[in-house]
Design an enzyme around this catalytic site. Structure first.
Site, PDB file in Angstrom:
ATOM      1  N   GLU A  73      -6.483 -30.771  32.471  1.00 44.06           N
ATOM      2  CA  GLU A  73      -5.210 -30.039  32.506  1.00 44.06           C
ATOM      3  C   GLU A  73      -5.487 -28.549  32.710  1.00 44.06           C
ATOM      4  OE1 GLU A  73      -1.953 -31.119  32.596  1.00 44.06           O
ATOM      5  OE2 GLU A  73      -1.889 -29.003  33.065  1.00 44.06           O
ATOM      6  N   CYS A  94      -9.198 -21.917  25.000  1.00 43.60           N
ATOM      7  CA  CYS A  94      -9.966 -22.531  26.090  1.00 43.60           C
ATOM      8  C   CYS A  94     -11.175 -21.721  26.553  1.00 43.60           C
ATOM      9  CB  CYS A  94      -9.041 -22.801  27.272  1.00 43.60           C
ATOM     10  SG  CYS A  94      -7.839 -24.083  26.905  1.00 43.60           S
TER      11      CYS A  94
HETATM   12  N1  LIG Z   1      -4.003 -25.201  24.982  1.00 45.58           N
HETATM   13  C1  LIG Z   1      -4.141 -25.025  26.277  1.00 45.58           C
HETATM   14  O1  LIG Z   1      -3.568 -24.104  26.855  1.00 45.58           O
HETATM   15  C2  LIG Z   1      -4.978 -25.989  27.101  1.00 45.58           C
HETATM   16  C3  LIG Z   1      -4.913 -25.925  28.500  1.00 45.58           C
HETATM   17  C4  LIG Z   1      -5.661 -26.829  29.244  1.00 45.58           C
HETATM   18  C5  LIG Z   1      -6.483 -27.754  28.613  1.00 45.58           C
HETATM   19  N2  LIG Z   1      -6.565 -27.764  27.258  1.00 45.58           N
HETATM   20  C6  LIG Z   1      -7.418 -28.777  26.625  1.00 45.58           C
HETATM   21  O2  LIG Z   1      -6.581 -29.831  26.163  1.00 45.58           O
HETATM   22  C7  LIG Z   1      -7.081 -30.365  24.934  1.00 45.58           C
HETATM   23  C8  LIG Z   1      -6.028 -30.275  23.859  1.00 45.58           C
HETATM   24  O3  LIG Z   1      -5.751 -28.917  23.634  1.00 45.58           O
HETATM   25  P1  LIG Z   1      -4.520 -28.449  22.734  1.00 45.58           P
HETATM   26  O4  LIG Z   1      -4.505 -26.970  22.775  1.00 45.58           O
HETATM   27  O5  LIG Z   1      -3.306 -29.202  23.134  1.00 45.58           O
HETATM   28  O6  LIG Z   1      -5.033 -28.981  21.306  1.00 45.58           O
HETATM   29  P2  LIG Z   1      -4.288 -28.918  19.904  1.00 45.58           P
HETATM   30  O7  LIG Z   1      -5.336 -28.656  18.911  1.00 45.58           O
HETATM   31  O8  LIG Z   1      -3.100 -28.019  19.994  1.00 45.58           O
HETATM   32  O9  LIG Z   1      -3.742 -30.400  19.708  1.00 45.58           O
HETATM   33  C9  LIG Z   1      -4.557 -31.489  19.495  1.00 45.58           C
HETATM   34  C10 LIG Z   1      -3.752 -32.521  18.736  1.00 45.58           C
HETATM   35  O10 LIG Z   1      -4.503 -33.725  18.678  1.00 45.58           O
HETATM   36  C11 LIG Z   1      -4.279 -34.323  17.398  1.00 45.58           C
HETATM   37  N3  LIG Z   1      -5.361 -35.277  17.111  1.00 45.58           N
HETATM   38  C12 LIG Z   1      -6.626 -35.033  16.744  1.00 45.58           C
HETATM   39  N4  LIG Z   1      -7.317 -36.174  16.610  1.00 45.58           N
HETATM   40  C13 LIG Z   1      -6.471 -37.170  16.893  1.00 45.58           C
HETATM   41  C14 LIG Z   1      -6.574 -38.586  16.930  1.00 45.58           C
HETATM   42  N5  LIG Z   1      -7.721 -39.206  16.662  1.00 45.58           N
HETATM   43  N6  LIG Z   1      -5.493 -39.313  17.265  1.00 45.58           N
HETATM   44  C15 LIG Z   1      -4.326 -38.700  17.541  1.00 45.58           C
HETATM   45  N7  LIG Z   1      -4.162 -37.372  17.527  1.00 45.58           N
HETATM   46  C16 LIG Z   1      -5.209 -36.617  17.209  1.00 45.58           C
HETATM   47  C17 LIG Z   1      -4.219 -33.149  16.454  1.00 45.58           C
HETATM   48  O11 LIG Z   1      -3.577 -33.480  15.238  1.00 45.58           O
HETATM   49  C18 LIG Z   1      -3.427 -32.130  17.297  1.00 45.58           C
HETATM   50  O12 LIG Z   1      -2.046 -32.246  17.079  1.00 45.58           O
HETATM   51  C19 LIG Z   1      -8.356 -29.589  24.632  1.00 45.58           C
HETATM   52  O13 LIG Z   1      -9.450 -30.286  25.159  1.00 45.58           O
HETATM   53  C20 LIG Z   1      -8.165 -28.289  25.393  1.00 45.58           C
HETATM   54  O14 LIG Z   1      -9.381 -27.697  25.762  1.00 45.58           O
HETATM   55  C21 LIG Z   1      -5.814 -26.920  26.485  1.00 45.58           C
END
Ligand SMILES: NC(=O)c1ccc[n+]([C@@H]2O[C@H](COP(=O)([O-])OP(=O)(O)OC[C@H]3O[C@@H](n4cnc5c(N)ncnc54)[C@H](O)[C@@H]3O)[C@@H](O)[C@H]2O)c1
Length: 470
Positions: free
Chosen positions: A150, A262
């Site tokens: 993403e 990130c």
């Molecule tokens: N935040 C950004 O802008 C962004 C942009 C592109 C890519 N990413 C990538 O996307 C991924 C997610 O990022 P995010 O910022 O959304 O993370 P986040 O920490 O905001 O959310 C992750 C969620 O996953 C849940 N979770 C953890 N373990 C779990 C499990 N076993 N089963 C179900 N739920 C579970 C957590 O409770 C949390 O709500 C990461 O790898 C990040 O690098 C993030």
């Protein structure tokens, strides 16, 4: 197609809301019961413009459901994994424990023909490991594992998801790739924006993209440092190089160093991957070191403005998240800055329009959180603009000056109008040297023609008037 999204953070929630908007039914799964019950009651746990409306709409059309149990994915044709992949504190590798826990939960419930897709940013080879895990539990299951990293940016995430520069699909199987492509075409993504590749290349694409953007930021921050020492102006430098279409304007704004959820962790993971594969990522290693030094130097910058004597001084911090448009405090520069200033004996007052709740546990305990920028500035010896919220550029600066003890603004984002602030009586310190035109900064000239040029508000106009007179 029925979709499940595992992880309801920034990426999971935005993806789910956008798929629902495109007419899909999406089951959102998160192990955080509190989050799930909030979402179930229509409360949105994070700040992201437009997200609340999209989720309310999805719920009212019965296209979005929320559950804390992986069994909610049992009917899904496509399961997106969007859990966190933070840096492992011990060595900087991506910590894949959330990914593997999610896969462990999913493996027993997956249906035949399903596609498991990593949307999380995961290192090279993670798809292979997931495939192996599922096969060891369900040897008879017919499934595919794909990578679909993403690229959305916090603060404009919905728009980025619906109108991406590109979507990357990495699959080992043409049929799986075609089904994912169809899903994105249904969301309205044009064919030419969808790039199909193998799974490992897709995994690497995300790290290479973030590594490159982080490099751009670290580079321009170093150039800004040189401008300050050499009496050059970063604004003109960035504009001139950014107009070169091979370079481009984006990610060339100098600032306090990159943070967020990130860039820091992805750059670290990329460096670690280089080590693992014996293909050293020297550029990224240097970028990381440069950025760390940059972030640490911000407290020193404030101290220098007070000749190193911060004890007992009151400093107002405006803006706390790593950038405007989000309440995401992960790796935000406000954290080491507040710590450094507190260590030097400063008294801190802080204001942010959306992130104060998240910041409370991350900043030193004695920081006083205020209800407005003006309140934060009361009695202060300096206001430091840490996050580039637009509302800070629209403050009533005359009022602000009246409530401050010392009229000093340290603008770590070059957000404010230097000329306006100086005319009100502020001392203004931006990043990368003064942005005022050379004419305005040179001592008053005896020549009437030059003096009139110096009085001209717009320096570009002044130049035009010389050219026209010749
Ligand atoms: N935040 C950004 O802008 C962004 C942009 C592109 C890519 N990413 C990538 O996307 C991924 C997610 O990022 P995010 O910022 O959304 O993370 P986040 O920490 O905001 O959310 C992750 C969620 O996953 C849940 N979770 C953890 N373990 C779990 C499990 N076993 N089963 C179900 N739920 C579970 C957590 O409770 C949390 O709500 C990461 O790898 C990040 O690098 C993030």
């Amino acid at each position: 197609m029925r979709i499940a999204v595992v992880g309801t953070g920034y990426v999971g929630l935005v993806s789910a809301a956008c798929f629902a908007r495109a007419g899909q039914h999406v089951a959102c799964i998160d192990i955080d019961d509190k989050k799930i019950s909030m979402l179930d009651q229509g409360e949105i746990p994070i700040y992201e413009p437009g997200l609340a409306d999209a989720i309310i709409e999805g719920r009212s059309r019965n296209r979005l459901s929320f559950a804390s149990d992986a069994s909610a994915a049992k009917d899904a044709d496509v399961v997106f994994i969007a859990v966190g992949t933070p840096a492992r504190p011990s060595d900087g590798h991506a910590d894949l424990s959330q990914i593997y826990a999610a896969v462990e939960g999913l493996a027993p419930v997956l249906k035949d023909g399903s596609i498991i897709v990593t949307k999380s940013t995961v290192p090279l080879g993670t798809g292979d490991a997931i495939e192996h895990m599922i096969r060891s539990v369900r040897p008879e299951l017919d499934f595919d594992v794909a990578s679909n990293p993403e690229f959305l940016r916090a603060g404009c995430a919905l728009n980025d998801f619906m109108r991406p520069d590109r979507d990357v699909i990495g699959a080992q199987d043409d049929f799986a790739a075609a089904r994912l492509m169809k899903l994105y075409r249904n969301v309205g993504i044009q064919r030419q924006r969808i790039l199909v590749t193998d799974r490992r290349s897709a995994e690497l694409i995300k790290y290479a993209a973030n590594g490159f953007l982080a490099t751009k930021i670290a580079f321009i921050n170093e150039v800004a440092g040189l401008c300050e020492k050499a009496n050059a102006r970063i604004g003109d430098v960035t504009r001139a190089i950014g107009l070169d279409h091979r370079i481009g304007m984006q990610y060339l704004q100098p600032g306090p160093g990159f943070g967020g959820s990130c860039f820091p962790k992805d750059a670290r993971a990329l460096a670690k991957m280089g080590e693992d594969y014996e293909a050293p990522m020297r550029v990224i290693e240097t970028v990381l070191a440069s950025n760390e030094a940059r972030k640490r130097s911000m407290a020193r910058r404030v101290a220098v403005s007070h000749h190193g004597a911060l004890r007992g001084k009151t400093i107002a911090l405006l803006g706390l998240p790593f950038k405007a448009g989000t309440d995401d405090m992960r790796d935000a520069v406000s954290i080491p800055l507040a710590q450094g200033l507190t260590d030097a004996g400063a008294i801190l007052r802080a204001y942010d329009p959306v992130a104060m709740d998240r910041a409370r546990d991350l900043l030193p305990p004695r920081v006083r959180f205020c209800g407005s920028a003006l309140e934060a500035a009361e009695g202060s010896d300096a206001v430091v603009v840490v996050t580039e919220w637009k509302e800070f550029s629209r403050l009533d600066f005359r009022k602000l000056r009246k409530v401050m003890r010392t009229p000093l603004i340290i603008d770590l984002r070059n957000l404010l109008d230097e000329r306006e602030l100086q005319s009100i009586g502020f001392r203004y310190l931006g990043i990368g040297g003064s942005r005022r035109h050379a004419f305005e900064r040179s001592p008053a000239s005896k020549s009437p023609r030059r003096a009139s040029i110096q009085r001209t508000r717009d320096a570009e106009e002044a130049l035009e008037s010389i050219v026209a007179g010749e």
